[in-house]
Design an enzyme around this catalytic site. Structure first.
Site, PDB file in Angstrom:
ATOM      1  N   LYS B  63       0.860  -1.200   0.000  1.00 20.87           N
ATOM      2  CA  LYS B  63       0.000   0.000   0.000  1.00 20.87           C
ATOM      3  C   LYS B  63       0.890   1.241   0.000  1.00 20.87           C
ATOM      4  O   LYS B  63       1.933   1.260   0.664  1.00 20.87           O
ATOM      5  CB  LYS B  63      -0.895  -0.035   1.238  1.00 20.87           C
ATOM      6  N   SER B 138      -9.863   1.392   2.646  1.00 18.73           N
ATOM      7  CA  SER B 138      -8.980   2.250   1.886  1.00 18.73           C
ATOM      8  C   SER B 138      -7.869   1.482   1.152  1.00 18.73           C
ATOM      9  O   SER B 138      -7.261   2.014   0.222  1.00 18.73           O
ATOM     10  CB  SER B 138      -8.329   3.267   2.826  1.00 18.73           C
ATOM     11  N   SER B 162     -10.334  -1.212   6.727  1.00 14.51           N
ATOM     12  CA  SER B 162      -9.694  -0.890   5.446  1.00 14.51           C
ATOM     13  C   SER B 162      -8.990  -2.041   4.753  1.00 14.51           C
ATOM     14  O   SER B 162      -8.601  -1.924   3.596  1.00 14.51           O
ATOM     15  CB  SER B 162      -8.687   0.247   5.624  1.00 14.51           C
TER      16      SER B 162
END
Lengths: 471, 481
Positions: B63, B138, B162
């Protein structure tokens, strides 16, 4: 007559190897941005790691200030935007300061006074900014340095009291080894709050921030008292505001009013889990706190019979005080030791810009030297000569005395022989003496000359008297 | 269906080289990039580091809110669009040391705030199972990269759900262990008390393999937990007979969803079927009642706490020490300009909320009350954990939503069913989402949340359920729905 009320907030950098929440070095550097790491720059993803030594020293200071200590180590965030604060928040202590509700005993012009401490808390210093005409420079060396803030109650009433408190506080920092508290390096900075009132209620206060020397604190206080007094006497009102003290013009200027006060939105720092403060830890730290200046002065006056003046001089530097106490422990009369230290040793150290730890003469050697004087082996005048030679040649007092051939003549027969010979040589002067003329000192002088000053003066005078009587 | 263990075997037997795996992953990453937009950065050079670990030579995605020295790290925000870190996050460093090969940095919702995968500065991430749908966020790109079969595993961060929500929408496994199990050092902070590092994988075993690599105490993260003398991969096959699971009546009872659509009811039906499967496996599963007022408080408490912490955590983004420098005649104006230009409207909204929540006059009523609710919820969970080993619930009340104009607005129109996974962040509980089949051709997931510190048991339970359900290694291309 207005009653002056003063409260102080004193920031002092804690002496540690690394910074409060990062592993960058905590040391004074003349090169900007040398002692920094990712944490000090507030780079994304960094986390604070609390410095145990900084916290321990803070606890030590809290205990030395007779504060109540919390059950856990805990930090809070103080949020505000400024380029000297790279994270956008300062890690400080709001919820559980390292110390609360303490006090410091001070002595102002001979009178004891208790100064109340509201709290003492550990935080991190900011970066330093240098502003130029159309740009500013940031030096992050100072960012994250552990900073202890001591907040007093508004309980002081004159600049004398404020300065006495600051001196005492500095003394405690030095005695406990928590900080070097050097104002010339910005390690100790003072915020002053002042208000005036006619009765016992508190008047509106103004604040002056970041004053760098004790002398400036005194000037700032006196300047601000004068300003407030003039306003009040003319029927004016004091505004609650932060003011800047201008040392050159001896005036203070408004910086911002209370209305502009920032809401720091304090909340608990989530990255530092609470760490329990155990009784063992507290006791261990307590045992490391030495007897402090105020108590030492009391002891020197009450137990050793020293004057407050001498006692105060002795405790100014902990190493000097420890040195003195060591000599007393070795059995020497405290007054003799105090006299020798304050009159001869401190003068020598000052002149040569030395610390007492660097002095060749150990407490044991000083005791030997003082004992030689007390035993009449050397005169007190000679003792200074011996001291200087000891430290310059790095030799023990006994050795120096021998080398200089300084040992006093206290033998009756030796002196008497000289005296008899002298009197025989000058019968005319004996006659003059009888007529009331002072020729006595001539003979004393001659004996000293012949013995190169080694004859014990008291004994010499006694023998001359006796021998003159006989004639 | 290429899991880590499968690739490991191929590598060890020299059927494939790590270079081939890397090149294959890079090719796929490029191939799918325009359509699905998983990556902010796709690597063009392979990191070469050998080790004996199970993941040595195996590609993965990270990420884009993990600090990677020398590699652009944007957090999918304009304010960091050119930011190249000078240090490595602990998680990244551990993977690098274990020989895993970074394929790219994945798109997230800007600064990890949001659950749609639509707010990153480089565009929206699409769901591999249906391009007209979100993957969720996310950790959108990390979920998509695994769901697309580009990489066998990826790393995400989880503050509310997330990792676990996009895992459900993408038909993959998403695991966040106990708070502190994996160091957060180098993870760009969103809400520090809720932030977790975790992973996406094609099966529970792979999630255990990756977590075994990532876990451990880190002297740079004071909240990291002491090392455990255990390997999760060694225990995930343990017998689970007699282990006790619970689900919450107020969340799963179909009669409470009178106005709900077919989709939600179908998901609840699938959930009950899975409960029956669990019982067959030897689990004891019971329905418990949970104060509905507390359940309703999860989402507002989460938003309150996370917005407040986010405001403070992102105060470093001023364009002064790093990031695009703003313009203006004073220092304050320069910072103001940088932040005005650097953040999207949604982020500013969160910061304003967070700032409001932390204001002296509001803090007691908003922030402190949210903290109190958080504690009440965690206390209730811990009480239940005295009886039960884990909680099992549907991961979502619907399949991945279609793209529409409604993007992460904090409206009243929320469902408890949609937001309960934040419980795992409130208490720092280990929590894993695994695929639970399909509804309307889209994957759905179930979530298993265990006792704090009991990551091993949580993975063990999930592994056993996964085995029974058989939804493992779901990839659109390879799976015939």
């Amino acid at each position: 007559m207005y009653k002056v009320v003063i409260g102080l907030e004193v920031h002092c950098e804690v002496k540690t190897n690394s910074k409060n929440f990062s592993s960058a070095r905590n040391t004074y550097s003349e090169y900007p941005n040398e002692n920094i790491d990712t944490t000090d720059l507030g780079l994304p993803g960094i986390l604070p790691v609390a410095n145990k030594e900084a916290f321990k020293k803070s606890l030590k200071m809290a205990l030395a200030l007779n504060c109540k200590t919390p059950d856990v180590v805990m930090f809070d965030r103080k949020n505000y935007y400024y380029p000297d604060l790279p994270k956008g928040y300062q890690i400080t202590q709001e919820t559980k300061p390292v110390g609360k509700n303490g006090y410091v005993m001070i002595n102002v012009n001979g009178e004891d006074k208790k100064i109340l401490i509201n709290n003492i808390h550990l935080e991190e210093d900011t970066a330093s900014l240098d502003h130029f005409k159309d740009y500013s420079l940031i030096d992050y060396n100072r960012a994250g340095v552990p900073l202890l803030e001591t907040v007093t109650e508004p309980c002081m009433h004159s600049s004398d009291e404020a300065i006495a408190f600051l001196e005492s506080l500095k003394g405690i920092f030095l005695y406990t080894g928590v900080s070097d508290a050097r104002t010339d390096k910005g390690e100790m900075r003072v915020d002053v709050n002042i208000s005036l009132s006619k009765d016992d209620t508190l008047g509106t206060r103004t604040e002056m921030k970041n004053i760098n020397s004790f002398n400036s604190v005194r000037l700032a206080i006196e300047t601000e008292i004068k300003r407030q007094k003039e306003i009040l006497e003319n029927g004016g009102v004091i505004l609650q505001e932060t003011r800047r003290f201008d040392e050159d013009t001896l005036t203070t200027h408004s910086l911002r009013s209370k209305v502009d006060a920032v809401d720091y939105k304090y909340y608990i720092e989530p990255n530092i889990p609470p760490i329990k403060i155990t009784d063992e830890w507290i006791n261990e730290i307590k045992s490391e706190i030495p007897m402090l200046q105020f108590e030492r002065v009391e002891k020197y006056i009450n137990d050793y019979g020293l004057s407050r003046y001498d006692a105060t001089i002795l405790v100014k530097d902990k190493n000097v005080s420890d040195y003195f106490e060591e000599t007393v422990k070795l059995g020497v009369d405290p007054k003799s030791s105090s006299n020798f230290i304050t009159s001869i040793i401190l003068g020598y150290l000052n002149k040569n810009e030395l610390n007492i730890e660097k002095l060749y003469l150990t407490p044991k050697m000083l005791v030997d030297l003082i004992n030689m004087v007390n035993d009449g082996k050397i005169s007190s005048k000679q003792s200074k000569e011996v001291f200087l030679k000891c430290v310059s040649d790095k030799k023990e007092p006994k050795e120096v005395v021998k080398e200089l051939g300084l040992t006093q003549i206290t033998d009756d027969k030796t002196i008497r022989d000289i005296v008899v010979r002298l009197l025989d040589e000058r019968p005319d002067l004996i006659e003059d003496h009888r007529k009331g003329k002072n020729t006595f000192d001539y003979f004393v002088g001659q004996v000293m000359k012949k013995t190169r000053g080694k004859a014990n003066p008291v004994l010499t005078r006694d023998i001359i008297n006796e021998e003159m009587e006989k004639r | 269906m290429k899991t880590i263990m499968y690739l490991r075997k191929d590598l060890d037997e020299k059927k494939v080289t790590s270079d081939e795996l890397f090149n294959d992953a890079i090719d796929k990453a490029h191939k799918y990039q325009e359509e699905f937009n998983s990556f902010v950065t796709i690597m063009d050079k392979k990191e070469e580091k050998d080790s004996n670990s199970l993941i040595s030579g195996i590609p993965y995605a990270l990420k884009d809110n993990f600090s990677t020295k020398g590699i652009l790290t944007t957090a999918s925000s304009n304010i960091l669009k050119d930011y190249v870190p000078v240090y490595d996050a602990t998680a990244y460093k551990k993977l690098k040391d274990a020989g895993a090969v970074l394929v790219g940095k994945t798109v997230l919702d800007e600064l990890a705030m949001g659950g749609t995968g639509t707010t990153g500065h480089t565009g929206i991430v699409r769901n591999p199972w249906d391009k007209t749908r979100q993957i969720g966020g996310s950790s959108a790109g990390s979920a998509a990269a695994v769901a697309l079969g580009i990489v066998p595993f990826s790393i995400g961060s989880d503050t509310g759900d997330s990792i676990r929500k996009p895992a459900a929408f993408g038909g993959v496994v998403g695991f966040k262990p106990t708070y502190g199990r994996i160091s957060r050092y180098g993870l760009f902070a969103f809400a520090s008390s809720l932030d977790h590092v975790g992973c996406f994988a094609r099966c529970v075993r792979d999630a255990a393999i990756v977590t075994d690599i990532l876990k451990g105490q880190d002297e740079r993260d004071m909240t990291s937990l002491p090392d455990e003398d255990i390997k999760y991969t060694d225990v995930i096959d343990n017998d689970i007979k007699g282990k006790k699971l619970f689900y919450i009546k107020e969340i799963t009872d179909k009669t409470l969803y009178k106005d709900a659509g077919e989709e939600t009811l179908e998901i609840l039906n699938k959930f009950q079927e899975t409960i029956e499967e669990c019982k067959k496996l030897g689990f004891i599963v019971e329905e418990v009642s949970f104060d509905e007022k507390l359940l309703k408080a999860i989402y507002p408490s989460y938003m309150t706490i996370s917005s407040a912490e986010a405001t403070s955590n992102n105060s470093n983004l001023t364009g002064i020490p790093f990031g695009p420098r703003g313009e203006g005649s004073s220092i304050n104006k320069i910072m103001f300009d940088a932040r005005t230009k650097g953040f999207s409207e949604l982020i500013k909204r969160r910061f304003i909320l967070g700032s409001y929540i932390l204001q002296r006059e509001n803090q007691e009523r908003l922030f402190k009350n949210a903290e109190r609710l958080r504690h009440l919820i965690v206390d209730k969970m811990n009480e239940l954990y005295k009886t039960y080993d884990a909680m099992i619930l549907p991961a979502s009340g619907g399949v991945a939503p279609k793209f529409d104009n409604e993007i992460d607005r904090m409206s009243d129109r929320y469902l408890i069913l949609e937001n309960h996974m934040a419980i795992g962040n409130f208490g720092g509980f280990p929590s894993i989402t695994i695929p639970n089949g399909f509804v309307n051709g889209m994957p759905i997931g179930i979530n298993i949340t265990g006792r704090v510190f009991e990551d091993a048991l949580t993975l063990n339970i999930a592994n056993k359920i996964e085995e029974a359900l058989g939804y493992k290694g779901l990839i659109k291309e390879e799976y015939d729905v």
